[in-house]
Design a protein around this motif. Structure first.
Motif, mmCIF file in Angstrom:
data_model
loop_
_atom_site.group_PDB
_atom_site.id
_atom_site.type_symbol
_atom_site.label_atom_id
_atom_site.label_comp_id
_atom_site.label_asym_id
_atom_site.label_seq_id
_atom_site.Cartn_x
_atom_site.Cartn_y
_atom_site.Cartn_z
ATOM 1 N N GLY A 100 53.932 44.551 55.804
ATOM 2 C CA GLY A 100 53.215 43.169 55.882
ATOM 3 C C GLY A 100 51.932 43.495 56.553
ATOM 4 O O GLY A 100 50.930 42.494 56.545
ATOM 5 N N LYS A 101 51.632 44.799 56.981
ATOM 6 C CA LYS A 101 50.103 44.927 57.315
ATOM 7 C C LYS A 101 48.992 44.486 56.391
ATOM 8 O O LYS A 101 49.100 44.838 54.913
ATOM 9 N N ILE A 102 47.931 44.080 56.694
ATOM 10 C CA ILE A 102 46.763 43.810 55.633
ATOM 11 C C ILE A 102 45.617 44.472 56.266
ATOM 12 O O ILE A 102 45.218 44.563 57.466
ATOM 13 N N VAL A 103 44.960 45.176 55.342
ATOM 14 C CA VAL A 103 44.001 45.783 55.523
ATOM 15 C C VAL A 103 42.817 45.497 54.706
ATOM 16 O O VAL A 103 43.048 45.076 53.377
ATOM 17 N N ASP A 104 41.333 45.281 55.207
ATOM 18 C CA ASP A 104 40.265 44.865 54.471
ATOM 19 C C ASP A 104 39.979 45.831 53.520
ATOM 20 O O ASP A 104 39.774 47.020 53.836
ATOM 21 N N LEU A 105 39.392 45.279 52.360
ATOM 22 C CA LEU A 105 39.084 46.250 51.360
ATOM 23 C C LEU A 105 37.573 45.600 50.866
ATOM 24 O O LEU A 105 37.323 44.564 50.619
ATOM 25 N N TYR A 106 36.692 46.493 51.033
ATOM 26 C CA TYR A 106 35.229 46.166 50.568
ATOM 27 C C TYR A 106 35.033 46.758 49.250
ATOM 28 O O TYR A 106 34.849 47.832 49.211
ATOM 29 N N TYR A 107 34.634 45.965 48.379
ATOM 30 C CA TYR A 107 34.321 46.613 47.075
ATOM 31 C C TYR A 107 33.360 45.747 46.490
ATOM 32 O O TYR A 107 33.646 44.776 45.459
ATOM 33 N N PRO A 108 31.921 45.670 46.637
ATOM 34 C CA PRO A 108 30.754 44.925 46.206
ATOM 35 C C PRO A 108 31.005 44.631 44.814
ATOM 36 O O PRO A 108 30.332 43.591 44.308
ATOM 37 N N VAL A 109 31.250 45.571 43.834
ATOM 38 C CA VAL A 109 31.017 45.628 42.754
ATOM 39 C C VAL A 109 32.100 44.275 42.123
ATOM 40 O O VAL A 109 31.404 43.603 41.092
ATOM 41 N N LEU A 110 32.746 43.967 42.678
ATOM 42 C CA LEU A 110 33.709 42.874 42.323
ATOM 43 C C LEU A 110 32.913 41.482 42.332
ATOM 44 O O LEU A 110 33.441 40.502 41.982
ATOM 45 N N ASP A 111 31.778 41.514 43.047
ATOM 46 C CA ASP A 111 31.229 40.212 43.319
ATOM 47 C C ASP A 111 30.800 39.626 41.862
ATOM 48 O O ASP A 111 30.433 38.473 41.526
ATOM 49 N N ASP A 112 30.404 40.768 40.882
ATOM 50 C CA ASP A 112 30.115 40.178 39.477
ATOM 51 C C ASP A 112 31.066 39.456 38.768
ATOM 52 O O ASP A 112 31.047 38.660 37.805
ATOM 53 N N VAL A 113 32.535 39.460 39.415
ATOM 54 C CA VAL A 113 33.474 38.908 38.504
ATOM 55 C C VAL A 113 33.304 37.239 38.210
ATOM 56 O O VAL A 113 33.609 36.794 37.173
ATOM 57 N N GLU A 114 32.650 36.682 39.344
ATOM 58 C CA GLU A 114 32.482 35.296 39.260
ATOM 59 C C GLU A 114 31.287 34.828 38.306
ATOM 60 O O GLU A 114 31.615 34.089 37.365
ATOM 61 N N MET A 115 30.209 35.791 38.339
ATOM 62 C CA MET A 115 29.346 35.692 36.878
ATOM 63 C C MET A 115 29.952 35.660 35.638
ATOM 64 O O MET A 115 29.753 34.908 34.712
ATOM 65 N N VAL A 116 30.729 36.844 35.626
ATOM 66 C CA VAL A 116 31.347 37.290 34.374
ATOM 67 C C VAL A 116 32.334 35.990 33.974
ATOM 68 O O VAL A 116 32.365 35.525 32.728
ATOM 69 N N ALA A 117 33.178 35.513 34.885
ATOM 70 C CA ALA A 117 33.983 34.537 34.426
ATOM 71 C C ALA A 117 33.151 33.197 34.182
ATOM 72 O O ALA A 117 33.654 32.485 33.235
ATOM 73 N N GLU A 118 32.273 33.033 34.896
ATOM 74 C CA GLU A 118 31.344 31.814 34.361
ATOM 75 C C GLU A 118 30.950 31.963 32.898
ATOM 76 O O GLU A 118 30.907 30.926 32.140
ATOM 77 N N ASN A 119 30.428 32.882 32.726
ATOM 78 C CA ASN A 119 29.960 33.440 31.222
ATOM 79 C C ASN A 119 30.944 33.279 30.325
ATOM 80 O O ASN A 119 30.796 32.782 29.129
ATOM 81 N N LEU A 120 32.209 33.767 30.515
ATOM 82 C CA LEU A 120 33.409 33.655 29.700
ATOM 83 C C LEU A 120 33.878 32.313 29.416
ATOM 84 O O LEU A 120 34.471 32.255 28.401
ATOM 85 N N THR A 121 34.171 31.691 30.622
ATOM 86 C CA THR A 121 34.941 30.449 30.586
ATOM 87 C C THR A 121 34.047 29.128 30.529
ATOM 88 O O THR A 121 34.361 28.201 30.316
ATOM 89 N N GLY A 122 32.617 29.287 30.959
ATOM 90 C CA GLY A 122 31.912 28.111 30.952
ATOM 91 C C GLY A 122 32.359 27.251 32.716
ATOM 92 O O GLY A 122 31.726 26.252 32.835
ATOM 93 N N PHE A 123 33.232 27.828 33.319
ATOM 94 C CA PHE A 123 33.502 27.322 34.419
ATOM 95 C C PHE A 123 32.344 27.330 35.750
ATOM 96 O O PHE A 123 31.875 28.097 35.604
ATOM 97 N N GLN A 124 32.473 26.558 36.388
ATOM 98 C CA GLN A 124 31.571 26.787 37.702
ATOM 99 C C GLN A 124 32.327 27.161 38.765
ATOM 100 O O GLN A 124 33.272 26.634 39.259
ATOM 101 N N VAL A 125 32.381 28.480 39.077
ATOM 102 C CA VAL A 125 33.268 29.210 39.888
ATOM 103 C C VAL A 125 32.735 29.017 41.287
ATOM 104 O O VAL A 125 31.640 29.073 41.717
ATOM 105 N N THR A 126 33.743 28.799 42.101
ATOM 106 C CA THR A 126 33.717 28.464 43.491
ATOM 107 C C THR A 126 33.929 29.683 44.488
ATOM 108 O O THR A 126 33.340 29.951 45.307
ATOM 109 N N HIS A 127 35.114 30.226 43.813
ATOM 110 C CA HIS A 127 35.367 31.380 44.632
ATOM 111 C C HIS A 127 36.448 32.327 43.987
ATOM 112 O O HIS A 127 37.278 31.753 42.972
ATOM 113 N N HIS A 128 37.000 33.451 44.372
ATOM 114 C CA HIS A 128 37.919 34.273 43.820
ATOM 115 C C HIS A 128 38.736 34.841 44.879
ATOM 116 O O HIS A 128 38.129 35.321 46.221
ATOM 117 N N ARG A 129 39.802 35.359 44.695
ATOM 118 C CA ARG A 129 40.552 36.210 45.673
ATOM 119 C C ARG A 129 41.377 37.273 44.890
ATOM 120 O O ARG A 129 41.623 37.119 43.764
#
Length: 162
Positions: A100-129
């Motif tokens: 059950g240990k939780i380790v932080d994972l930094y992967y800045p590339v994924l910040d683009d996910v929200e932009m991609v999601a907005e473009n593909l779905t028209g959503f106003q994305v608030t956050h992702h996990r």
């Protein structure tokens, strides 16, 4: 340790007209220094000596406040007690299915996910996990591997996805 981080957060609270009580300061400091994504209960126990008259409810309410302001994230990871994560940068979690240990994972590339999601779905994305599940090195050393691991989902009882 991360003194400036705490100070920054205190500044943000002042700007939001939130009173800085010694308890709040201590909770914040504990979260910033803590690498274990503590539960409200962990924090309560850790600070009980310093604040004998502080209730668990106070800790919880303050955490809720921090979550609302946005510099603490609540991780609902399927077990009953949420863990809290002080987070100044977007990051993800790798979760060991065995211990059950939780380790932080930094992967800045994924910040683009929200932009991609907005473009593909028209959503106003608030956050992702994103959560990554597996077996941590410690458990691997004990001979636990992904093929013989007790799945966390079974041990925690199935949690409903909202």
């Amino acid at each position: 340790m991360n003194h400036s981080v705490v100070e920054d957060s205190i500044e943000k609270m002042k700007n939001a007209n939130i009173r800085i009580t010694p308890q709040r300061y201590a909770i914040l400091e504990y979260l910033v220094d803590s690498k274990i994504h503590p539960t409200a209960d962990d924090i309560y126990k850790a600070l009980a000596d310093r604040f004998p008259n502080m209730s668990a409810a106070t800790v919880y309410n303050n955490l809720r406040l921090f979550v609302k302001i946005g510099f603490v994230k609540e991780l609902a990871l399927g077990d009953a007690s949420s863990r809290f994560d002080f987070s100044s940068t977007q990051h993800y979690h790798a979760i060991c299915e065995s211990c059950g240990k939780i380790v932080d994972l930094y992967y800045p590339v994924l910040d683009d996910v929200e932009m991609v999601a907005e473009n593909l779905t028209g959503f106003q994305v608030t956050h992702h996990r994103m959560e990554v599940y597996g077996i941590c090195p410690d458990c691997q050393a004990k001979g636990i591997h992904k093929d013989n691991a007790p799945s966390a989902a079974e041990t925690a009882g199935h949690h409903s996805h909202h």
